[in-house]
Enzyme design. Structure first.
Site, mmCIF file in Angstrom:
data_model
loop_
_atom_site.group_PDB
_atom_site.id
_atom_site.type_symbol
_atom_site.label_atom_id
_atom_site.label_comp_id
_atom_site.label_asym_id
_atom_site.label_seq_id
_atom_site.Cartn_x
_atom_site.Cartn_y
_atom_site.Cartn_z
ATOM 1 N N HIS A 20 36.518 31.273 38.804
ATOM 2 C CA HIS A 20 37.072 32.606 38.544
ATOM 3 C C HIS A 20 38.583 32.626 38.747
ATOM 4 O O HIS A 20 39.066 32.853 39.849
ATOM 5 C CB HIS A 20 36.407 33.598 39.517
ATOM 6 C CG HIS A 20 36.663 35.032 39.185
ATOM 7 N ND1 HIS A 20 35.893 36.045 39.675
ATOM 8 C CD2 HIS A 20 37.608 35.632 38.428
ATOM 9 C CE1 HIS A 20 36.338 37.215 39.234
ATOM 10 N NE2 HIS A 20 37.391 36.982 38.476
ATOM 11 N N HIS A 22 42.548 33.736 36.767
ATOM 12 C CA HIS A 22 43.325 34.364 35.687
ATOM 13 C C HIS A 22 44.654 33.607 35.611
ATOM 14 O O HIS A 22 45.543 33.848 36.422
ATOM 15 C CB HIS A 22 43.596 35.837 36.012
ATOM 16 C CG HIS A 22 42.359 36.660 36.190
ATOM 17 N ND1 HIS A 22 41.813 37.424 35.174
ATOM 18 C CD2 HIS A 22 41.556 36.855 37.265
ATOM 19 C CE1 HIS A 22 40.727 38.055 35.629
ATOM 20 N NE2 HIS A 22 40.553 37.727 36.894
ATOM 21 N N HIS A 138 31.982 41.833 36.288
ATOM 22 C CA HIS A 138 32.836 42.564 37.230
ATOM 23 C C HIS A 138 32.207 43.948 37.353
ATOM 24 O O HIS A 138 32.159 44.695 36.376
ATOM 25 C CB HIS A 138 34.260 42.662 36.685
ATOM 26 C CG HIS A 138 35.188 43.471 37.543
ATOM 27 N ND1 HIS A 138 36.410 43.004 37.961
ATOM 28 C CD2 HIS A 138 35.077 44.720 38.077
ATOM 29 C CE1 HIS A 138 37.015 43.935 38.708
ATOM 30 N NE2 HIS A 138 36.208 44.995 38.777
ATOM 31 N N HIS A 196 32.841 38.488 42.636
ATOM 32 C CA HIS A 196 33.527 39.046 43.817
ATOM 33 C C HIS A 196 32.840 40.237 44.486
ATOM 34 O O HIS A 196 33.346 41.343 44.484
ATOM 35 C CB HIS A 196 34.985 39.388 43.487
ATOM 36 C CG HIS A 196 35.217 40.095 42.179
ATOM 37 N ND1 HIS A 196 34.454 41.143 41.702
ATOM 38 C CD2 HIS A 196 36.177 39.887 41.231
ATOM 39 C CE1 HIS A 196 34.908 41.547 40.541
ATOM 40 N NE2 HIS A 196 35.952 40.789 40.236
ATOM 41 N N ASP A 269 39.256 34.385 42.182
ATOM 42 C CA ASP A 269 39.813 35.488 41.394
ATOM 43 C C ASP A 269 41.348 35.416 41.446
ATOM 44 O O ASP A 269 42.037 36.425 41.565
ATOM 45 C CB ASP A 269 39.307 36.848 41.877
ATOM 46 C CG ASP A 269 39.604 37.984 40.909
ATOM 47 O OD1 ASP A 269 40.097 37.699 39.801
ATOM 48 O OD2 ASP A 269 39.365 39.149 41.256
#
Length: 403
Positions: A20, A22, A138, A196, A269
């Site tokens: 996970h 970005h 999510h 998460h 994340d």
């Protein structure tokens, strides 16, 4: 490769698979890019990452997906793959994606960042019914969050202090959405992975497991295992993320769930932003923080604290991501597998200073923190990409493949 590495006194672990991240490329490269963030990963013992679809353009078309693979092949120092993003109307495209190339489908059931909210009931049902690969969700209820924000603005003004973030993105908002996802997954037999988790209440929706992975699994992000709402006083918006860092009872519940199987995977994340974008409160400051460089050493700190064993850490960060997403030939130290390895040394205290931060954004909520473990070597596909402070900038990762 013929150099001997003396690992006396170290632990040799499989390279971490971060399910996970970005990495912001394409379209948001002022914040981060695949080169900078994959370098941060290599410094942290992370040898594979799965990147999320809320880039610009969003990874919701085959063309956008192919573009990401092309960028990564040219610039990523570690192994890579990309979640394909669900929207209210791209189910036909989802059904056409080659499931040997991507880890799964990413579904935003609450709008976080990037305006990818899937909120139409028939679209949700279709995605849960048709998903032929893992569906990573999510889960935050946007209606509840919007009502909470309106209430907070009446009480505290247009941009409420970040201390109110966990009241706005509340336990109730998380639970309502996660409960819906679990209900739909049970209805359709979907392979659901909830991203998460942040609350003790949500953990009630998951089963402890003895060994094998359940059909419905949950991820914890490192930040929610480290911080509590007390830390807003010290770190402010640096720890503002969606879903929000909650209370100490929630953190204690998440930590306990690491060992009984209700949490199956620990990811980061990892979500870098420029420091100026982190200014303000609940409304103005953006959500997300960079963590990929420090996730392994942070979790090893929890091993020192008696929260979990080092064996369980390896299951959560290496073995289980490989099993859950059916990764080919990675995640374990086994004959015939790719040589993705992290060599870590205990009892060598060092403090995070700005000059060690590799992420393009240049800051970390861990700045000033002293870790007791150090990543000394990272091998990726047998290449010595990180060697005790020396970085091999020419090293390139490979596209991860899935069974």
């Amino acid at each position: 490769y013929n150099r001997m590495v003396d690992a006396t006194g170290c632990f040799v672990l499989p390279g971490v698979i971060d399910d996970h991240v970005h990495f912001r490329e394409p379209g948001l490269t002022r914040k981060a890019d695949m080169e900078s963030e994959s370098r941060a990963a290599a410094f942290g013992g992370v040898t594979s990452f799965f990147d999320m679809p809320n880039t610009v353009p969003q990874t919701t078309t085959v063309e956008a997906l192919e573009d990401k693979f092309k960028i990564a092949a040219g610039s990523s120092h570690v192994n890579y793959s990309f979640f394909f993003g669900a929207t209210n109307n791209n189910l036909d495209v989802i059904k056409s994606i080659d499931k040997h190339r991507v880890p799964g489908i990413k579904l935003f059931m609450g709008s976080s960042t990037g305006n990818m909210l899937v909120d139409r009931e028939e679209a949700l049902e279709g995605i849960f019914r048709e998903a032929a690969m893992p569906l990573m969700a999510h889960c935050e209820d946007t209606g509840i969050i919007n009502a909470n924000m309106e209430r907070a603005r009446k009480l505290y003004g247009d941009d409420p202090d970040v201390a109110h973030h966990p009241e706005i993105r509340s336990t109730e908002a998380c639970y309502a959405s996660t409960a819906l996802a679990v209900r739909l997954a049970r209805k359709y037999g979907t392979r659901l992975h909830v991203a998460h988790l942040t609350t003790a209440k949500e953990l009630e929706l998951f089963e402890p497991s003895c060994g094998s992975l359940q059909r419905i699994t949950a991820e914890a992000a490192v930040a929610h295992l480290l911080f509590t709402d007390d830390d807003y006083k010290r770190l402010g918006t640096l720890i503002k993320c969606n879903p929000a860092v909650k209370g100490s009872a929630d953190r204690a519940a998440l930590r306990a769930a690491l060992s009984d199987g209700r949490i199956s995977v620990v990811g980061t994340d990892h979500a870098p932003h420029r420091l100026e974008e982190k200014q303000g409160g609940c409304a103005k400051a953006v959500s997300g923080m960079p963590m990929v460089q420090f996730s392994l050493v942070a979790m090893l700190g929890l091993v020192d604290d008696g929260v979990l064993t080092v064996e369980r850490l390896v299951e959560l960060m290496c073995h289980n991501p490989a099993l859950l997403f059916e990764v080919c030939g990675r995640g374990f130290i086994r004959k015939g597998y790719k040589a993705d390895l992290a060599v870590v040394r205990p009892d060598v205290p060092w403090t995070v200073t700005d000059d060690v931060i590799q992420s393009k954004c240049g800051w970390s909520p861990m700045a000033g923190h002293t870790f007791n473990w150090r990543v000394e070597h990272t091998f990726c596909n047998g290449n010595h990409v990180f060697d005790n402070g020396f970085f091999n900038a020419d090293s390139r990762g490979e596209a991860v493949t899935f069974r």
